[in-house]
Motif scaffolding. Structure first.
Motif, PDB file in Angstrom:
ATOM      1  N   HIS A   1       9.121  62.155  38.774  1.00  0.00           N
ATOM      2  CA  HIS A   1      10.087  61.757  39.800  1.00  0.00           C
ATOM      3  C   HIS A   1       9.956  62.686  41.000  1.00  0.00           C
ATOM      4  CE1 HIS A   1      13.777  60.426  41.741  1.00  0.00           C
ATOM      5  NE2 HIS A   1      13.884  59.472  40.836  1.00  0.00           N
ATOM      6  N   ARG A   2       9.916  62.111  42.156  1.00  0.00           N
ATOM      7  CA  ARG A   2       9.747  62.873  43.386  1.00  0.00           C
ATOM      8  C   ARG A   2      10.888  63.867  43.606  1.00  0.00           C
ATOM      9  NH1 ARG A   2       6.747  65.713  46.609  1.00  0.00           N
ATOM     10  NH2 ARG A   2       7.539  65.808  48.748  1.00  0.00           N
TER      11      ARG A   2
ATOM     12  N   GLU B   1      17.275  59.092  35.207  1.00  0.00           N
ATOM     13  CA  GLU B   1      16.056  58.825  35.978  1.00  0.00           C
ATOM     14  C   GLU B   1      15.075  59.985  35.873  1.00  0.00           C
ATOM     15  OE1 GLU B   1      17.357  57.578  40.051  1.00  0.00           O
ATOM     16  OE2 GLU B   1      19.310  57.579  39.044  1.00  0.00           O
ATOM     17  N   ALA B   2      15.604  61.184  35.774  1.00  0.00           N
ATOM     18  CA  ALA B   2      14.775  62.383  35.650  1.00  0.00           C
ATOM     19  C   ALA B   2      15.620  63.475  35.016  1.00  0.00           C
ATOM     20  CB  ALA B   2      14.255  62.836  37.008  1.00  0.00           C
TER      21      ALA B   2
END
Length: 268
Positions: free
Chosen positions: A243-244, A218-219
């Protein structure tokens, strides 16, 4: 006056030594104790004993109020010819500084996979030794490919690190980073992320990481002591979305940095 190192110093002739790089703000080294302990432990591992006070004094003498990258180099010193000397002089301790800019924080990185491999079985795999040619050549590959850094795999084809940083991947909600047994360095920022992440709501796992798992994460982000945390935006052409999670970790590390060393300078 520029520092002078003997032409017979084993750090110069054989790469016989270790080093550490740290960030200093307002005359204070971030995570200073961790950096010094790691340096002394690495030196001891290769058979160099050094008085801690020498390192402390050399760092103190180099510090100013200006933000700086502090590099501490420790070698076996001078000795008679031969790979393992019967005796050696006092270790060489050299601290140098270079300017640091807050613009380095928040920089992103595009990676390519290097052709060379990191030997996780080497006795120096977890040490910041002076013999950095493998990583220099990996960085050269990245530069020639128009990338910012190189992903380095180990002899088993698993993820070890980048040319200048530790690496993390967000996989199914868990921050995964290779264990030291995979051949990566025990990075100071790596350790801080592992320690701080649970309080920020992240599960953390030190486990082997396959390139295909990294590519599907995802990151992905890098950590080192100069840039602190650096989001990876592409790997071998595969793009990663923002991505947060990386921003949250960056904010937490920045808060820890300023709590320990004071406010960051205004960007130039």
């Amino acid at each position: 006056m520029s520092p002078v190192v003997s032409a017979a110093d084993r750090g110069f002739t054989l790469g016989d030594g270790v080093f550490d790089t740290a960030l200093a703000l307002n005359g204070k080294v971030f995570a200073r104790e961790r950096h010094i302990v790691r340096l002394i432990d690495a030196a001891r591992t290769i058979g160099i004993e050094v008085d801690r006070r020498r390192i402390e004094d050399a760092i103190d003498a180099a510090l100013t109020a200006a933000p700086a990258i502090i590099r501490t180099t420790l070698t076996r010193g001078t000795a008679a010819r031969g790979l393992w000397p019967a005796s050696a002089g006092a270790p060489t301790v050299l601290v140098t500084t270079s300017p640091w800019s807050p613009a380095l924080l928040g920089q992103t990185a595009r990676l390519v996979t290097a052709s060379g491999r990191r030997n996780e079985f080497s006795p120096t795999a977890n040490l910041k030794t002076l013999g950095y040619l493998d990583h220099i050549l990996a960085a050269r590959e990245a530069a020639l490919a128009g990338a910012d850094d190189a992903l380095i795999l180990n002899t088993q084809g698993r993820v070890a690190c980048s040319a200048i940083a530790n690496i993390f991947a967000l996989v199914e909600g868990t921050l995964v980073t290779p264990p030291l047994s995979e051949g990566c360095l025990p990075g100071i920022m790596r350790a801080l992320v592992i320690e701080m992440a649970p309080a920020l709501g992240f599960a953390v796992a030190e486990r082997p990481l396959l390139p295909e798992t990294l590519a599907g994460a995802e990151a992905v982000f890098l950590t080192n002591s100069v840039r602190v945390i650096r989001a990876v935006t592409a790997l071998d052409g595969r793009e990663f979305a923002e991505h947060r999670a990386i921003a949250r970790l960056a904010e937490a590390l920045k808060a820890r940095l300023t709590a320990e060393c004071g406010d960051l300078p205004a960007p130039a």
